[in-house]
Design a protein around this motif. Structure first.
Motif, PDB file in Angstrom:
ATOM      1  N   PHE A  64     -96.995  16.234 -71.849  1.00 48.84           N
ATOM      2  CA  PHE A  64     -98.247  15.539 -71.561  1.00 48.84           C
ATOM      3  C   PHE A  64     -99.235  16.426 -70.807  1.00 48.84           C
ATOM      4  CE2 PHE A  64     -96.098  11.476 -72.611  1.00 48.84           C
ATOM      5  CZ  PHE A  64     -97.065  10.971 -73.460  1.00 48.84           C
ATOM      6  N   GLN A  65     -98.718  17.326 -69.978  1.00 41.95           N
ATOM      7  CA  GLN A  65     -99.605  18.283 -69.317  1.00 41.95           C
ATOM      8  C   GLN A  65    -100.320  19.146 -70.349  1.00 41.95           C
ATOM      9  OE1 GLN A  65     -97.291  20.619 -66.553  1.00 41.95           O
ATOM     10  NE2 GLN A  65     -96.626  18.834 -65.387  1.00 41.95           N
ATOM     11  N   LYS A  66     -99.550  19.652 -71.285  1.00 47.89           N
ATOM     12  CA  LYS A  66    -100.120  20.533 -72.315  1.00 47.89           C
ATOM     13  C   LYS A  66    -100.983  19.748 -73.287  1.00 47.89           C
ATOM     14  CE  LYS A  66     -96.663  24.136 -71.929  1.00 47.89           C
ATOM     15  NZ  LYS A  66     -97.647  25.081 -71.379  1.00 47.89           N
ATOM     16  N   TRP A  67    -100.555  18.537 -73.633  1.00 45.94           N
ATOM     17  CA  TRP A  67    -101.317  17.711 -74.560  1.00 45.94           C
ATOM     18  C   TRP A  67    -102.675  17.330 -73.958  1.00 45.94           C
ATOM     19  CZ3 TRP A  67    -101.484  16.733 -79.477  1.00 45.94           C
ATOM     20  CH2 TRP A  67    -102.228  15.650 -79.947  1.00 45.94           C
ATOM     21  N   THR A  68    -102.665  16.957 -72.701  1.00 49.10           N
ATOM     22  CA  THR A  68    -103.914  16.545 -72.037  1.00 49.10           C
ATOM     23  C   THR A  68    -104.934  17.672 -72.036  1.00 49.10           C
ATOM     24  OG1 THR A  68    -102.710  15.002 -70.614  1.00 49.10           O
ATOM     25  CG2 THR A  68    -104.910  15.656 -69.893  1.00 49.10           C
ATOM     26  N   SER A  69    -104.464  18.893 -71.827  1.00 48.28           N
ATOM     27  CA  SER A  69    -105.383  20.035 -71.764  1.00 48.28           C
ATOM     28  C   SER A  69    -105.838  20.501 -73.147  1.00 48.28           C
ATOM     29  CB  SER A  69    -104.729  21.204 -71.018  1.00 48.28           C
ATOM     30  OG  SER A  69    -103.590  21.664 -71.721  1.00 48.28           O
ATOM     31  N   ASP A  74     -99.751  11.514 -84.958  1.00 44.77           N
ATOM     32  CA  ASP A  74     -98.387  11.518 -85.497  1.00 44.77           C
ATOM     33  C   ASP A  74     -97.544  12.564 -84.779  1.00 44.77           C
ATOM     34  OD1 ASP A  74     -98.768   9.524 -87.306  1.00 44.77           O
ATOM     35  OD2 ASP A  74     -98.860  10.802 -89.082  1.00 44.77           O
ATOM     36  N   PHE A  75     -98.134  13.726 -84.574  1.00 44.74           N
ATOM     37  CA  PHE A  75     -97.442  14.799 -83.863  1.00 44.74           C
ATOM     38  C   PHE A  75     -97.049  14.341 -82.463  1.00 44.74           C
ATOM     39  CE2 PHE A  75     -98.056  18.247 -80.709  1.00 44.74           C
ATOM     40  CZ  PHE A  75     -96.942  19.009 -81.014  1.00 44.74           C
ATOM     41  N   LYS A  76     -98.004  13.815 -81.741  1.00 43.55           N
ATOM     42  CA  LYS A  76     -97.759  13.345 -80.376  1.00 43.55           C
ATOM     43  C   LYS A  76     -96.659  12.278 -80.358  1.00 43.55           C
ATOM     44  CE  LYS A  76    -100.080  10.758 -76.679  1.00 43.55           C
ATOM     45  NZ  LYS A  76    -101.341  10.055 -76.320  1.00 43.55           N
ATOM     46  N   ALA A  77     -96.745  11.320 -81.261  1.00 39.07           N
ATOM     47  CA  ALA A  77     -95.779  10.222 -81.297  1.00 39.07           C
ATOM     48  C   ALA A  77     -94.362  10.733 -81.553  1.00 39.07           C
ATOM     49  CB  ALA A  77     -96.173   9.210 -82.375  1.00 39.07           C
ATOM     50  N   ASN A  78     -94.223  11.721 -82.434  1.00 43.47           N
ATOM     51  CA  ASN A  78     -92.896  12.243 -82.761  1.00 43.47           C
ATOM     52  C   ASN A  78     -92.297  13.059 -81.620  1.00 43.47           C
ATOM     53  OD1 ASN A  78     -91.866  11.804 -85.738  1.00 43.47           O
ATOM     54  ND2 ASN A  78     -94.091  11.927 -85.848  1.00 43.47           N
ATOM     55  N   VAL A 114    -102.932  22.270 -86.601  1.00 44.47           N
ATOM     56  CA  VAL A 114    -101.488  22.415 -86.747  1.00 44.47           C
ATOM     57  C   VAL A 114    -100.996  23.608 -85.932  1.00 44.47           C
ATOM     58  CG1 VAL A 114     -99.609  22.945 -88.356  1.00 44.47           C
ATOM     59  CG2 VAL A 114    -101.371  21.283 -88.999  1.00 44.47           C
ATOM     60  N   LYS A 115    -101.753  24.718 -85.975  1.00 43.08           N
ATOM     61  CA  LYS A 115    -101.377  25.896 -85.190  1.00 43.08           C
ATOM     62  C   LYS A 115    -101.330  25.567 -83.695  1.00 43.08           C
ATOM     63  CE  LYS A 115    -103.232  29.397 -88.367  1.00 43.08           C
ATOM     64  NZ  LYS A 115    -104.223  30.469 -88.523  1.00 43.08           N
ATOM     65  N   LYS A 116    -102.295  24.773 -83.231  1.00 42.12           N
ATOM     66  CA  LYS A 116    -102.316  24.377 -81.814  1.00 42.12           C
ATOM     67  C   LYS A 116    -101.079  23.541 -81.473  1.00 42.12           C
ATOM     68  CE  LYS A 116    -106.373  25.988 -80.396  1.00 42.12           C
ATOM     69  NZ  LYS A 116    -106.485  26.950 -79.270  1.00 42.12           N
ATOM     70  N   CYS A 117    -100.726  22.620 -82.383  1.00 39.09           N
ATOM     71  CA  CYS A 117     -99.552  21.781 -82.153  1.00 39.09           C
ATOM     72  C   CYS A 117     -98.279  22.624 -82.145  1.00 39.09           C
ATOM     73  CB  CYS A 117     -99.452  20.701 -83.226  1.00 39.09           C
ATOM     74  SG  CYS A 117    -100.744  19.437 -83.129  1.00 39.09           S
ATOM     75  N   MET A 143    -108.019  17.460 -81.564  1.00 39.30           N
ATOM     76  CA  MET A 143    -108.645  16.350 -82.298  1.00 39.30           C
ATOM     77  C   MET A 143    -109.924  16.810 -83.002  1.00 39.30           C
ATOM     78  SD  MET A 143    -106.634  13.809 -82.107  1.00 39.30           S
ATOM     79  CE  MET A 143    -107.716  12.594 -82.873  1.00 39.30           C
ATOM     80  N   GLU A 144    -110.690  17.665 -82.331  1.00 42.69           N
ATOM     81  CA  GLU A 144    -111.917  18.188 -82.931  1.00 42.69           C
ATOM     82  C   GLU A 144    -111.602  19.007 -84.183  1.00 42.69           C
ATOM     83  OE1 GLU A 144    -115.734  21.061 -81.821  1.00 42.69           O
ATOM     84  OE2 GLU A 144    -114.065  20.852 -80.428  1.00 42.69           O
ATOM     85  N   LYS A 145    -110.597  19.870 -84.087  1.00 41.97           N
ATOM     86  CA  LYS A 145    -110.226  20.711 -85.233  1.00 41.97           C
ATOM     87  C   LYS A 145    -109.665  19.868 -86.377  1.00 41.97           C
ATOM     88  CE  LYS A 145    -109.540  24.969 -82.612  1.00 41.97           C
ATOM     89  NZ  LYS A 145    -110.725  25.616 -83.189  1.00 41.97           N
ATOM     90  N   TRP A 146    -108.928  18.806 -86.023  1.00 43.98           N
ATOM     91  CA  TRP A 146    -108.397  17.908 -87.057  1.00 43.98           C
ATOM     92  C   TRP A 146    -109.535  17.182 -87.775  1.00 43.98           C
ATOM     93  CZ3 TRP A 146    -108.338  12.344 -86.908  1.00 43.98           C
ATOM     94  CH2 TRP A 146    -107.697  11.764 -88.010  1.00 43.98           C
ATOM     95  N   LYS A 147    -110.523  16.720 -87.013  1.00 41.10           N
ATOM     96  CA  LYS A 147    -111.656  16.006 -87.624  1.00 41.10           C
ATOM     97  C   LYS A 147    -112.450  16.920 -88.548  1.00 41.10           C
ATOM     98  CE  LYS A 147    -112.164  12.613 -83.911  1.00 41.10           C
ATOM     99  NZ  LYS A 147    -112.919  12.212 -82.701  1.00 41.10           N
TER     100      LYS A 147
END
Length: 231
Positions: free
Chosen positions: A108-113, A74-78, A14-17, A119-123
């Motif tokens: 998308f630039q920031k999301w890709t990087s 969900d974050f990405k989609a919103n 969440v902090k990363k998002c 995803m790892e931290k979420w898992k």
């Protein structure tokens, strides 16, 4: 103005998002997408006919804070929805369309990087088990839909002070629900504290009486349940 402290440490994903959100808001066009579109103020009466699911970066932040957004997708989609809405409503040669396109590309630039790390931290967080995700009671969205806001008696200073104190006694999930209630009724009452990401400033004097009365009942019920569990 009263400070309400959000619950403990946010999950790392969440902090990363939130970091990505901050960079989008800090962009020179970020302010355009930072709060819900107001069709009346902007004189665009057909907006809600064309845009069926409005979204903005401020609402995304609130949903991250209160747990409405439960995973990175969900974050990405919103976030994408925020910019897609602007691009759908405004023609390609319109400034807002071009601003949305620019920020969508930046996202998308920031999301890709960052996606792999997020995803790892979420898992890891998910694997740790989160009992609070169990559906033990109706969602706050459903409760708001069915809510009765007919009690609009003005609150005294003492009643507001007691409500403020009681809000600070709430466990994190319930406090998140309070934030969502206030956001859905009047998002402008909520302001992030720039000095502390874990705090949101709530100006109780700007909340309408009907919402205050509903919050008072909601908070007292939540505290009574908490007391019963610990008894």
């Amino acid at each position: 103005r009263r400070l309400v402290k959000m619950s403990g440490q946010k999950p790392e994903w969440v902090k990363k998002c939130i970091g990505i959100l901050k960079s989008l808001k800090a962009h020179k066009h970020g302010w355009v997408f930072s709060e819900p579109v107001d069709p009346v103020k902007l004189n665009i009466p057909d907006y809600l006919e064309i845009i069926k699911k409005p979204m903005d970066l401020g609402t995304v932040r609130t949903h991250l804070d209160n747990g409405t957004i439960t995973n990175p997708e969900d974050f990405k989609a919103n976030v994408v929805l925020t910019f897609d809405n602007a691009m759908r409503y405004n023609p390609a040669n319109h400034d807002v369309h071009m601003m949305a396109k620019t920020l969508k590309e930046l996202f998308f630039q920031k999301w890709t990087s960052s996606e792999a790390t997020i995803m790892e931290k979420w898992k890891i967080e998910k694997a740790g088990g989160d009992a609070s995700s169990a559906p033990s009671e109706p969602s706050i969205g459903k409760r708001l839909h069915d809510a009765d806001f007919s009690d609009d008696r003005p609150m005294t200073y003492e009643e507001k002070r007691e409500l403020s104190q009681n809000m600070n006694k709430l466990p994190g999930k319930k406090l998140g629900s309070v934030v969502q209630i206030i956001h859905d009724r009047n998002h402008k009452v909520l302001q992030p504290n720039p000095d502390d990401n874990e705090e949101i400033e709530i100006d109780i004097d700007k909340i309408d009486d009907a919402t205050l009365r509903f919050l008072d009942t909601f908070v007292k019920e939540a505290l009574a349940k908490k007391k019963k569990k610990t008894a």
